[in-house]
Enzyme design. Structure first.
Site, PDB file in Angstrom:
ATOM      1  N   ILE A  12       0.840  -1.204   0.000  1.00  0.00           N
ATOM      2  CA  ILE A  12       0.000   0.000   0.000  1.00  0.00           C
ATOM      3  C   ILE A  12       0.875   1.255   0.000  1.00  0.00           C
ATOM      4  O   ILE A  12       0.608   2.216  -0.734  1.00  0.00           O
ATOM      5  CB  ILE A  12      -0.967  -0.017   1.206  1.00  0.00           C
ATOM      6  CG1 ILE A  12      -1.805  -1.301   1.169  1.00  0.00           C
ATOM      7  CG2 ILE A  12      -1.886   1.211   1.174  1.00  0.00           C
ATOM      8  CD1 ILE A  12      -2.640  -1.556   2.411  1.00  0.00           C
ATOM      9  N   GLY A  36       9.015  -5.209   2.144  1.00  0.00           N
ATOM     10  CA  GLY A  36       8.885  -4.333   0.985  1.00  0.00           C
ATOM     11  C   GLY A  36      10.017  -4.560  -0.017  1.00  0.00           C
ATOM     12  O   GLY A  36      10.921  -5.375   0.209  1.00  0.00           O
ATOM     13  N   THR A 116      -7.060  -0.892  10.934  1.00  0.00           N
ATOM     14  CA  THR A 116      -7.648  -2.054  10.281  1.00  0.00           C
ATOM     15  C   THR A 116      -9.037  -2.378  10.822  1.00  0.00           C
ATOM     16  O   THR A 116      -9.335  -2.108  12.006  1.00  0.00           O
ATOM     17  CB  THR A 116      -6.738  -3.286  10.496  1.00  0.00           C
ATOM     18  OG1 THR A 116      -7.439  -4.462  10.099  1.00  0.00           O
ATOM     19  CG2 THR A 116      -6.345  -3.461  11.962  1.00  0.00           C
ATOM     20  N   TYR A 140      -2.914  -9.094  16.183  1.00  0.00           N
ATOM     21  CA  TYR A 140      -2.774  -8.062  15.151  1.00  0.00           C
ATOM     22  C   TYR A 140      -3.742  -6.912  15.411  1.00  0.00           C
ATOM     23  O   TYR A 140      -3.344  -5.729  15.472  1.00  0.00           O
ATOM     24  CB  TYR A 140      -3.017  -8.679  13.761  1.00  0.00           C
ATOM     25  CG  TYR A 140      -3.166  -7.654  12.671  1.00  0.00           C
ATOM     26  CD1 TYR A 140      -2.161  -6.718  12.434  1.00  0.00           C
ATOM     27  CD2 TYR A 140      -4.324  -7.600  11.894  1.00  0.00           C
ATOM     28  CE1 TYR A 140      -2.306  -5.754  11.446  1.00  0.00           C
ATOM     29  CE2 TYR A 140      -4.482  -6.652  10.905  1.00  0.00           C
ATOM     30  CZ  TYR A 140      -3.473  -5.726  10.686  1.00  0.00           C
ATOM     31  OH  TYR A 140      -3.635  -4.780   9.708  1.00  0.00           O
ATOM     32  N   LEU A 189      -6.069 -13.755  -0.606  1.00  0.00           N
ATOM     33  CA  LEU A 189      -6.923 -14.530  -1.506  1.00  0.00           C
ATOM     34  C   LEU A 189      -6.708 -14.192  -2.988  1.00  0.00           C
ATOM     35  O   LEU A 189      -6.479 -15.090  -3.800  1.00  0.00           O
ATOM     36  CB  LEU A 189      -8.397 -14.315  -1.113  1.00  0.00           C
ATOM     37  CG  LEU A 189      -9.401 -15.066  -1.973  1.00  0.00           C
ATOM     38  CD1 LEU A 189      -9.214 -16.571  -1.846  1.00  0.00           C
ATOM     39  CD2 LEU A 189     -10.835 -14.672  -1.604  1.00  0.00           C
ATOM     40  N   PHE A 207     -11.211 -21.571   2.555  1.00  0.00           N
ATOM     41  CA  PHE A 207     -11.113 -21.830   3.998  1.00  0.00           C
ATOM     42  C   PHE A 207     -12.497 -21.902   4.633  1.00  0.00           C
ATOM     43  O   PHE A 207     -12.961 -20.952   5.253  1.00  0.00           O
ATOM     44  CB  PHE A 207     -10.267 -20.746   4.677  1.00  0.00           C
ATOM     45  CG  PHE A 207      -8.811 -20.762   4.287  1.00  0.00           C
ATOM     46  CD1 PHE A 207      -8.178 -21.926   3.859  1.00  0.00           C
ATOM     47  CD2 PHE A 207      -8.044 -19.598   4.361  1.00  0.00           C
ATOM     48  CE1 PHE A 207      -6.832 -21.937   3.511  1.00  0.00           C
ATOM     49  CE2 PHE A 207      -6.699 -19.596   4.017  1.00  0.00           C
ATOM     50  CZ  PHE A 207      -6.091 -20.772   3.581  1.00  0.00           C
ATOM     51  N   ARG A 280     -10.027 -21.064   8.608  1.00  0.00           N
ATOM     52  CA  ARG A 280      -8.767 -20.506   9.107  1.00  0.00           C
ATOM     53  C   ARG A 280      -9.031 -19.854  10.467  1.00  0.00           C
ATOM     54  O   ARG A 280      -9.934 -19.011  10.566  1.00  0.00           O
ATOM     55  CB  ARG A 280      -8.248 -19.467   8.104  1.00  0.00           C
ATOM     56  CG  ARG A 280      -6.886 -18.900   8.452  1.00  0.00           C
ATOM     57  CD  ARG A 280      -6.345 -18.037   7.328  1.00  0.00           C
ATOM     58  NE  ARG A 280      -7.142 -16.835   7.098  1.00  0.00           N
ATOM     59  CZ  ARG A 280      -6.837 -15.887   6.209  1.00  0.00           C
ATOM     60  NH1 ARG A 280      -5.748 -16.024   5.456  1.00  0.00           N
ATOM     61  NH2 ARG A 280      -7.604 -14.824   6.063  1.00  0.00           N
TER      62      ARG A 280
HETATM   63  N1  UDP Z   1      -9.100 -17.227   1.950  1.00  0.00           N
HETATM   64  C1  UDP Z   1      -9.343 -18.487   1.436  1.00  0.00           C
HETATM   65  N2  UDP Z   1      -8.298 -19.180   0.903  1.00  0.00           N
HETATM   66  C2  UDP Z   1      -7.024 -18.692   0.866  1.00  0.00           C
HETATM   67  C3  UDP Z   1      -6.785 -17.390   1.375  1.00  0.00           C
HETATM   68  C4  UDP Z   1      -7.859 -16.679   1.921  1.00  0.00           C
HETATM   69  O1  UDP Z   1     -10.472 -18.995   1.472  1.00  0.00           O
HETATM   70  O2  UDP Z   1      -6.120 -19.402   0.391  1.00  0.00           O
HETATM   71  C5  UDP Z   1     -10.223 -16.447   2.510  1.00  0.00           C
HETATM   72  C6  UDP Z   1     -10.035 -16.045   3.966  1.00  0.00           C
HETATM   73  O3  UDP Z   1     -10.546 -17.030   4.831  1.00  0.00           O
HETATM   74  C7  UDP Z   1     -10.842 -14.745   4.016  1.00  0.00           C
HETATM   75  C8  UDP Z   1     -10.729 -14.167   2.601  1.00  0.00           C
HETATM   76  O4  UDP Z   1     -10.308 -15.247   1.786  1.00  0.00           O
HETATM   77  O5  UDP Z   1     -12.206 -15.028   4.255  1.00  0.00           O
HETATM   78  C9  UDP Z   1      -9.704 -13.045   2.509  1.00  0.00           C
HETATM   79  O6  UDP Z   1      -8.491 -13.480   3.096  1.00  0.00           O
HETATM   80  P1  UDP Z   1      -7.147 -12.644   2.995  1.00  0.00           P
HETATM   81  O7  UDP Z   1      -6.076 -13.459   3.650  1.00  0.00           O
HETATM   82  O8  UDP Z   1      -6.933 -12.245   1.570  1.00  0.00           O
HETATM   83  O9  UDP Z   1      -7.430 -11.310   3.794  1.00  0.00           O
HETATM   84  P2  UDP Z   1      -7.917 -11.070   5.315  1.00  0.00           P
HETATM   85  O10 UDP Z   1      -9.412 -11.101   5.266  1.00  0.00           O
HETATM   86  O11 UDP Z   1      -7.311 -12.112   6.180  1.00  0.00           O
HETATM   87  O12 UDP Z   1      -7.382  -9.711   5.619  1.00  0.00           O
END
Ligand code: UDP
Length: 329
Positions: A12, A36, A116, A140, A189, A207, A280
């Protein structure tokens, strides 16, 4: 304005640096390059170092007559914060407080801080407004909330003017395609799905498909990285002594994991195999911003209102940089 961007070589931050420069600001960048990339810094004067290095920060503040700081340097992975909270408290809290002290010494009292939606924990009401109680469910989120509280106290006691901008899911890349998202290991994701599209991974794992959501996968609010940057610029312009701005930055529209994968299929025209995995730990089912307050306070509205054009910019970046930034130097 003369602006120091801490974490300006990250995902970002690097987009922010370019936007600042294009808006006529003068920029210095401090980044320790832990996550970075020097290649991501396309403008300004770059310093490699730590934000808790008081001497270094002091010299940058003086040399560039810095008037405001934008702070993007943080560890930002929920799972990692659960496994290694010490790292998160050290980087996100201790180092940030050191940065604030360096600023205070030089009377630099304007700060735009990356917060966040994780500070809300599992929200009682979705879409999430700024009035939602902040009750993080992972280290976090706690580290970001601690800094928000410190900033409120610094505003009251020392006249700091700050904006704590609570991001939802940052996504996409510069439309030029030369800067974008590159994490190692990747855990987000959209980049993971696009890596499947590129044939770099066999499938995407969803997940959990037993969530209390319409298609039983998690729902998130994906916001383009340049829209985040535009909100930062608007916030920066509004900071004066004692100003307190606390805002959610999202589009106000949620997409499920399945919807994200489908949009990626449509954009790439590629087959993207999926498998269902376990949930997750630490994932709330649905995080969507109530975006109205940011529009009211900043006069800001995301240019990218839907996911498809966001994914198009990300796909452009990934196609041209299948292995991310050049790491040979
Ligand atoms: N997610 C998923 N599979 C992956 C990575 C993420 O299903 O391999 C899901 C995760 O559970 C969440 C969404 O995608 O609901 C976004 O996850 P990301 O890690 O991108 O961002 P976060 O929401 O953790 O900031």
């Amino acid at each position: 304005m003369n602006v120091l961007v801490v974490g300006g070589a990250g995902y970002i931050g690097s987009h922010m640096v370019r936007l600042l420069e294009r808006s006529g600001h003068r920029v210095a960048i401090l980044d320790n390059l832990s996550t970075g990339f020097a290649a991501a810094v396309r403008a300004g004067k770059f310093y490699q170092g730590e934000m808790e290095d008081g001497e270094l920060v002091d010299s940058i503040l003086v040399e560039h007559s810095i008037e405001a700081v934008m702070h993007f340097a943080a560890c930002a992975l929920v799972g990692e914060s659960v496994a290694d909270p010490a790292k998160y408290y050290r980087n996100n809290v201790v180092a940030t407080l050191a940065l604030l002290e360096s600023m205070r010494k030089r009377n630099v009292k304007k700060l735009v801080f990356s917060s966040t939606c994780a500070t809300y924990g599992i929200p009682q009401t979705v879409p999430i407004s700024e009035r939602e109680p902040q009750a993080p469910v992972n280290p976090y989120g706690f580290t970001k909330l601690v800094v928000e509280r410190a900033l409120a106290d610094y505003a009251a006691a020392y006249g700091f003017g700050y904006a704590a901008l609570r991001y939802f899911n940052a996504a996409g890349a510069s439309p030029e395609g030369d800067i974008g998202e590159d994490h190692d290991p990747e855990s987000h994701l959209i980049p993971l799905v696009l890596q499947v599209a590129l044939g770099q991974r066999p499938h995407i794992t969803i997940f959990g498909d037993d969530w209390p959501t319409p298609d039983r996968t998690c729902v998130r609010d994906y916001i383009h990285v340049d829209d985040l940057g535009a909100a930062h610029l608007a916030a920066l312009e509004r900071l004066g002594p004692g100003t307190e701005i606390r805002l959610n930055l999202g589009t106000g529209r949620g997409y499920s994991v399945r919807e994200v994968i489908d949009v990626c299929r449509a954009v790439t025209g590629r087959e993207i195999p999926e498998v269902i995995g376990p949930r997750r730990p630490g994932d709330p089912p649905e995080l969507v911003a109530d975006a109205r307050e940011a529009e009211r306070v900043l006069g800001w509205k995301p240019k990218y209102q839907t996911l498809r054009p966001i994914v198009e910019t990300a796909w452009n970046w990934h196609q041209h940089h299948p292995h991310g930034y050049d790491k040979s130097h």
